[in-house]
Design an enzyme around this catalytic site. Sequence first.
Site, PDB file in Angstrom:
ATOM      1  N   GLY A   6      11.241  -4.730   6.257  1.00 31.26           N
ATOM      2  CA  GLY A   6       9.816  -4.699   5.882  1.00 31.26           C
ATOM      3  C   GLY A   6       9.561  -4.072   4.523  1.00 31.26           C
ATOM      4  O   GLY A   6       8.416  -4.060   4.038  1.00 31.26           O
ATOM      5  N   VAL A  59       0.847  -1.204   0.000  1.00 31.01           N
ATOM      6  CA  VAL A  59       0.000   0.000   0.000  1.00 31.01           C
ATOM      7  C   VAL A  59       0.877   1.246   0.000  1.00 31.01           C
ATOM      8  O   VAL A  59       0.633   2.204  -0.754  1.00 31.01           O
ATOM      9  CB  VAL A  59      -0.981  -0.013   1.201  1.00 31.01           C
ATOM     10  CG1 VAL A  59      -1.715   1.301   1.333  1.00 31.01           C
ATOM     11  CG2 VAL A  59      -1.970  -1.161   1.037  1.00 31.01           C
ATOM     12  N   ASP A 102      -7.143   1.972   4.922  1.00 24.60           N
ATOM     13  CA  ASP A 102      -8.156   0.981   5.306  1.00 24.60           C
ATOM     14  C   ASP A 102      -8.941   1.307   6.561  1.00 24.60           C
ATOM     15  O   ASP A 102      -9.722   0.463   7.013  1.00 24.60           O
ATOM     16  CB  ASP A 102      -7.532  -0.410   5.525  1.00 24.60           C
ATOM     17  CG  ASP A 102      -7.537  -1.214   4.247  1.00 24.60           C
ATOM     18  OD1 ASP A 102      -7.800  -0.614   3.196  1.00 24.60           O
ATOM     19  OD2 ASP A 102      -7.290  -2.420   4.324  1.00 24.60           O
TER      20      ASP A 102
HETATM   21  C1  LIG Z   1      -8.996   3.471  -4.715  1.00 24.50           C
HETATM   22  C2  LIG Z   1      -7.888   2.877  -3.882  1.00 24.50           C
HETATM   23  C3  LIG Z   1      -6.769   3.869  -3.939  1.00 24.50           C
HETATM   24  C4  LIG Z   1      -5.489   3.480  -3.272  1.00 24.50           C
HETATM   25  O1  LIG Z   1      -5.502   2.801  -2.227  1.00 24.50           O
HETATM   26  O2  LIG Z   1      -4.473   3.932  -3.828  1.00 24.50           O
HETATM   27  C5  LIG Z   1      -8.429   2.607  -2.483  1.00 24.50           C
HETATM   28  N1  LIG Z   1      -8.527   1.302  -2.262  1.00 24.50           N
HETATM   29  C6  LIG Z   1      -8.086   0.576  -3.337  1.00 24.50           C
HETATM   30  C7  LIG Z   1      -8.211  -0.802  -3.472  1.00 24.50           C
HETATM   31  C8  LIG Z   1      -8.739  -1.744  -2.509  1.00 24.50           C
HETATM   32  N2  LIG Z   1      -8.841  -1.511  -1.184  1.00 24.50           N
HETATM   33  C9  LIG Z   1      -9.363  -2.657  -0.583  1.00 24.50           C
HETATM   34  C10 LIG Z   1      -9.556  -3.644  -1.592  1.00 24.50           C
HETATM   35  C11 LIG Z   1     -10.082  -5.080  -1.359  1.00 24.50           C
HETATM   36  C12 LIG Z   1     -11.510  -5.269  -1.853  1.00 24.50           C
HETATM   37  C13 LIG Z   1     -12.534  -4.514  -1.028  1.00 24.50           C
HETATM   38  O3  LIG Z   1     -12.505  -4.562   0.192  1.00 24.50           O
HETATM   39  O4  LIG Z   1     -13.400  -3.890  -1.654  1.00 24.50           O
HETATM   40  C14 LIG Z   1      -9.201  -3.048  -2.799  1.00 24.50           C
HETATM   41  C15 LIG Z   1      -9.323  -3.619  -4.191  1.00 24.50           C
HETATM   42  C16 LIG Z   1      -8.101  -4.234  -4.742  1.00 24.50           C
HETATM   43  O5  LIG Z   1      -7.097  -4.383  -4.020  1.00 24.50           O
HETATM   44  O6  LIG Z   1      -8.191  -4.587  -5.919  1.00 24.50           O
HETATM   45  C17 LIG Z   1      -9.592  -2.844   0.849  1.00 24.50           C
HETATM   46  C18 LIG Z   1     -10.161  -1.717   1.629  1.00 24.50           C
HETATM   47  N3  LIG Z   1      -9.994  -0.387   1.381  1.00 24.50           N
HETATM   48  C19 LIG Z   1     -10.610   0.331   2.351  1.00 24.50           C
HETATM   49  C20 LIG Z   1     -11.153  -0.577   3.307  1.00 24.50           C
HETATM   50  C21 LIG Z   1     -11.795  -0.188   4.630  1.00 24.50           C
HETATM   51  C22 LIG Z   1     -13.267  -0.145   4.593  1.00 24.50           C
HETATM   52  O7  LIG Z   1     -13.936  -0.195   3.526  1.00 24.50           O
HETATM   53  O8  LIG Z   1     -13.835  -0.040   5.698  1.00 24.50           O
HETATM   54  C23 LIG Z   1     -10.923  -1.867   2.814  1.00 24.50           C
HETATM   55  C24 LIG Z   1     -11.412  -3.187   3.391  1.00 24.50           C
HETATM   56  C25 LIG Z   1     -10.436  -3.883   4.329  1.00 24.50           C
HETATM   57  C26 LIG Z   1     -11.052  -5.120   4.925  1.00 24.50           C
HETATM   58  O9  LIG Z   1     -12.098  -5.587   4.501  1.00 24.50           O
HETATM   59  O10 LIG Z   1     -10.420  -5.570   5.880  1.00 24.50           O
HETATM   60  C27 LIG Z   1     -10.696   1.765   2.408  1.00 24.50           C
HETATM   61  C28 LIG Z   1     -10.281   2.683   1.475  1.00 24.50           C
HETATM   62  N4  LIG Z   1      -9.703   2.389   0.302  1.00 24.50           N
HETATM   63  C29 LIG Z   1      -9.616   3.501  -0.448  1.00 24.50           C
HETATM   64  C30 LIG Z   1      -8.903   3.613  -1.650  1.00 24.50           C
HETATM   65  C31 LIG Z   1     -10.379   4.623   0.178  1.00 24.50           C
HETATM   66  C32 LIG Z   1     -11.785   4.710  -0.445  1.00 24.50           C
HETATM   67  C33 LIG Z   1     -11.759   4.790  -1.988  1.00 24.50           C
HETATM   68  C34 LIG Z   1     -13.120   4.828  -2.595  1.00 24.50           C
HETATM   69  O11 LIG Z   1     -14.061   5.275  -2.004  1.00 24.50           O
HETATM   70  O12 LIG Z   1     -13.277   4.445  -3.753  1.00 24.50           O
HETATM   71  C35 LIG Z   1     -10.479   4.158   1.634  1.00 24.50           C
HETATM   72  C36 LIG Z   1     -11.788   4.528   2.335  1.00 24.50           C
HETATM   73  C37 LIG Z   1      -9.424   4.815   2.518  1.00 24.50           C
HETATM   74  C38 LIG Z   1      -8.036   4.849   1.931  1.00 24.50           C
HETATM   75  O13 LIG Z   1      -7.329   3.843   2.047  1.00 24.50           O
HETATM   76  O14 LIG Z   1      -7.668   5.932   1.394  1.00 24.50           O
HETATM   77  C39 LIG Z   1      -7.461   1.449  -4.348  1.00 24.50           C
HETATM   78  C40 LIG Z   1      -7.793   1.110  -5.814  1.00 24.50           C
HETATM   79  C41 LIG Z   1      -6.733   1.698  -6.736  1.00 24.50           C
HETATM   80  C42 LIG Z   1      -6.823   1.235  -8.131  1.00 24.50           C
HETATM   81  O15 LIG Z   1      -6.614   0.062  -8.456  1.00 24.50           O
HETATM   82  O16 LIG Z   1      -7.059   2.085  -9.007  1.00 24.50           O
HETATM   83  N1  LIG Z   2      -6.523   1.121   1.095  1.00 25.11           N
HETATM   84  C1  LIG Z   2      -6.124   0.113   0.379  1.00 25.11           C
HETATM   85  O1  LIG Z   2      -6.169   0.169  -0.830  1.00 25.11           O
HETATM   86  C2  LIG Z   2      -5.596  -1.121   1.030  1.00 25.11           C
HETATM   87  C3  LIG Z   2      -5.452  -2.300   0.277  1.00 25.11           C
HETATM   88  C4  LIG Z   2      -4.893  -3.394   0.892  1.00 25.11           C
HETATM   89  C5  LIG Z   2      -4.503  -3.318   2.255  1.00 25.11           C
HETATM   90  N2  LIG Z   2      -4.672  -2.183   2.963  1.00 25.11           N
HETATM   91  C6  LIG Z   2      -4.270  -2.046   4.399  1.00 25.11           C
HETATM   92  O2  LIG Z   2      -3.115  -1.200   4.462  1.00 25.11           O
HETATM   93  C7  LIG Z   2      -2.221  -1.693   5.452  1.00 25.11           C
HETATM   94  C8  LIG Z   2      -0.890  -2.041   4.829  1.00 25.11           C
HETATM   95  O3  LIG Z   2      -1.090  -3.017   3.834  1.00 25.11           O
HETATM   96  P1  LIG Z   2       0.111  -3.628   2.995  1.00 25.11           P
HETATM   97  O4  LIG Z   2      -0.469  -4.592   2.039  1.00 25.11           O
HETATM   98  O5  LIG Z   2       0.948  -2.535   2.479  1.00 25.11           O
HETATM   99  O6  LIG Z   2       0.883  -4.436   4.155  1.00 25.11           O
HETATM  100  P2  LIG Z   2       2.358  -4.979   4.158  1.00 25.11           P
HETATM  101  O7  LIG Z   2       2.395  -6.070   5.175  1.00 25.11           O
HETATM  102  O8  LIG Z   2       2.817  -5.249   2.773  1.00 25.11           O
HETATM  103  O9  LIG Z   2       3.191  -3.747   4.704  1.00 25.11           O
HETATM  104  C9  LIG Z   2       3.139  -3.300   6.006  1.00 25.11           C
HETATM  105  C10 LIG Z   2       4.397  -2.476   6.217  1.00 25.11           C
HETATM  106  O10 LIG Z   2       4.321  -1.788   7.452  1.00 25.11           O
HETATM  107  C11 LIG Z   2       5.621  -1.867   8.080  1.00 25.11           C
HETATM  108  N3  LIG Z   2       5.409  -1.620   9.511  1.00 25.11           N
HETATM  109  C12 LIG Z   2       4.712  -2.342  10.405  1.00 25.11           C
HETATM  110  N4  LIG Z   2       4.719  -1.730  11.607  1.00 25.11           N
HETATM  111  C13 LIG Z   2       5.434  -0.574  11.466  1.00 25.11           C
HETATM  112  C14 LIG Z   2       5.777   0.498  12.323  1.00 25.11           C
HETATM  113  N5  LIG Z   2       5.378   0.519  13.611  1.00 25.11           N
HETATM  114  N6  LIG Z   2       6.532   1.502  11.832  1.00 25.11           N
HETATM  115  C15 LIG Z   2       6.922   1.508  10.534  1.00 25.11           C
HETATM  116  N7  LIG Z   2       6.608   0.531   9.670  1.00 25.11           N
HETATM  117  C16 LIG Z   2       5.878  -0.507  10.122  1.00 25.11           C
HETATM  118  C17 LIG Z   2       6.092  -3.249   7.726  1.00 25.11           C
HETATM  119  O11 LIG Z   2       7.486  -3.363   7.908  1.00 25.11           O
HETATM  120  C18 LIG Z   2       5.676  -3.283   6.258  1.00 25.11           C
HETATM  121  O12 LIG Z   2       6.618  -2.611   5.446  1.00 25.11           O
HETATM  122  C19 LIG Z   2      -2.916  -2.871   6.096  1.00 25.11           C
HETATM  123  O13 LIG Z   2      -3.608  -2.390   7.239  1.00 25.11           O
HETATM  124  C20 LIG Z   2      -3.904  -3.331   5.052  1.00 25.11           C
HETATM  125  O14 LIG Z   2      -5.047  -3.941   5.634  1.00 25.11           O
HETATM  126  C21 LIG Z   2      -5.204  -1.078   2.352  1.00 25.11           C
END
Ligand SMILES: C[C@@]1(CC(=O)O)C2=NC(=C\c3[nH]c(c(CCC(=O)O)c3CC(=O)O)Cc3[nH]c(c(CC(=O)O)c3CCC(=O)O)/C=C3\N/C(=C\2)[C@@H](CCC(=O)O)[C@]3(C)CC(=O)O)/[C@H]1CCC(=O)O
Ligand SMILES: NC(=O)c1ccc[n+]([C@@H]2O[C@H](COP(=O)([O-])OP(=O)(O)OC[C@H]3O[C@@H](n4cnc5c(N)ncnc54)[C@H](O)[C@@H]3O)[C@@H](O)[C@H]2O)c1
Length: 310
Positions: free
Chosen positions: A106, A83, A168
């Site tokens: 990491g 991420v 997330d």
């Molecule tokens: C757009 C994108 C940008 C980026 O991250 O760069 C982005 N998430 C992406 C992908 C993605 N994220 C997740 C999946 C797995 C499938 C699924 O869960 O649906 C996939 C899909 C995949 O990986 O294919 C898991 C996930 N994400 C969030 C939660 C928490 C929750 O919903 O409560 C959970 C559940 C964790 C769980 O269940 O444990 C939350 C957020 N993710 C956001 C952004 C923000 C809202 C964006 C919006 O409103 O559209 C927000 C609110 C906050 C933030 O992180 O900024 C990027 C696509 C980039 C691209 O491909 O173009």
């Molecule tokens: N928003 C999104 O699109 C999205 C998608 C997938 C996962 N996530 C969430 O984002 C988080 C990170 O996901 P990921 O796939 O990058 O995980 P990852 O396991 O690949 O990376 C986690 C990183 O955090 C580092 N880390 C852990 N504790 C730390 C600390 N105290 N200080 C500094 N570094 C530390 C680890 O060394 C590692 O580099 C998770 O909570 C995951 O659920 C978000």
Amino acid sequence: MVTLEWRFRSRLLFHPSRHRHVFFSAANPFRASITIVATAKTHGGMAESRPQEKYPAIQGGGSLMIAWQVKGKPVLVIGGGEVAAGRIVHLLNADAVVTVICPSSGLNAEVSYRVAQKQVTHVDRIFLPSDLDDKDWSMVLVAIDDPAASTQIWKLCKQKRLVANIADVPPECDFYFGSVHRDGPLQIMVSTNGKGPRLASMIRRFIAKQLPSNAGRAIEAIGELRVKLRQVAPKPEEGPKRMSWMKDVSDRYSWEEMCEMTDEDMTNLLTFYEPNRVPSFHDLRGMRASAIEAAKADVFDGSFGFSVGA
Ligand SMILES: C[C@@]1(CC(=O)O)C2=NC(=C\c3[nH]c(c(CCC(=O)O)c3CC(=O)O)Cc3[nH]c(c(CC(=O)O)c3CCC(=O)O)/C=C3\N/C(=C\2)[C@@H](CCC(=O)O)[C@]3(C)CC(=O)O)/[C@H]1CCC(=O)O
Ligand SMILES: NC(=O)c1ccc[n+]([C@@H]2O[C@H](COP(=O)([O-])OP(=O)(O)OC[C@H]3O[C@@H](n4cnc5c(N)ncnc54)[C@H](O)[C@@H]3O)[C@@H](O)[C@H]2O)c1
């Protein structure tokens, strides 16, 4: 009271004169529905509408979509996994000055590459609260796989009034990321406001497919012309004329024509600013030195292409 519900399926309209107003016009399989509610009261024979009906209806619950300028500003990324790697790409594309705090063990391959290329500054350890005081951070992005530590960092950021995103964890985000399409100066971000990030990614790809392939280049050309226009007409009081002429230029030419515009065409086009006119692209092309030369060569000179005598 007239209630009108209009459901439509349309293709994405992409014309320079309209693109400012079209963020996303839906097409199959995405359907948009617009509900227009209008009330009219007859008063003295004149239809009168209440002021609020003349203005856009408010649809709360959205996000404020802005193009944040982080160029040259320090941004802190905590974590170095998948991420974090995505966040870093967005930040570097916006010319931010990025510091990544994460133990070397990491770092994933992409973040290691950014560190090795010196695209980011790396601090090889876990996060410490004092890191937040290190610099005047524009924003803090947390992408670690430790929810308890994430929440602690969020709380510290709020105490210090720092703007933060905890990946997330929507309640611990001052802003969300979105799915971004990039073509040169053009950026389109799709947000589903946390409802369906994967769908955001699908919609982004769907929109990208509908765009003219040369949209980025055309925008680049218009950008250059706007800079040149400001050199020709720099005065603030020229603003309204400048803007109205630029609107006409943007509406007049096709995407292909905008891409084709050379420096010489721009110089020629700018001579039409003073009289407030916009020539057709055909006429503009006719003003090129090469076209004028060719036209001169084509002019009938009275001879018949052969000579008699000698
Ligand atoms: C757009 C994108 C940008 C980026 O991250 O760069 C982005 N998430 C992406 C992908 C993605 N994220 C997740 C999946 C797995 C499938 C699924 O869960 O649906 C996939 C899909 C995949 O990986 O294919 C898991 C996930 N994400 C969030 C939660 C928490 C929750 O919903 O409560 C959970 C559940 C964790 C769980 O269940 O444990 C939350 C957020 N993710 C956001 C952004 C923000 C809202 C964006 C919006 O409103 O559209 C927000 C609110 C906050 C933030 O992180 O900024 C990027 C696509 C980039 C691209 O491909 O173009
Ligand atoms: N928003 C999104 O699109 C999205 C998608 C997938 C996962 N996530 C969430 O984002 C988080 C990170 O996901 P990921 O796939 O990058 O995980 P990852 O396991 O690949 O990376 C986690 C990183 O955090 C580092 N880390 C852990 N504790 C730390 C600390 N105290 N200080 C500094 N570094 C530390 C680890 O060394 C590692 O580099 C998770 O909570 C995951 O659920 C978000």
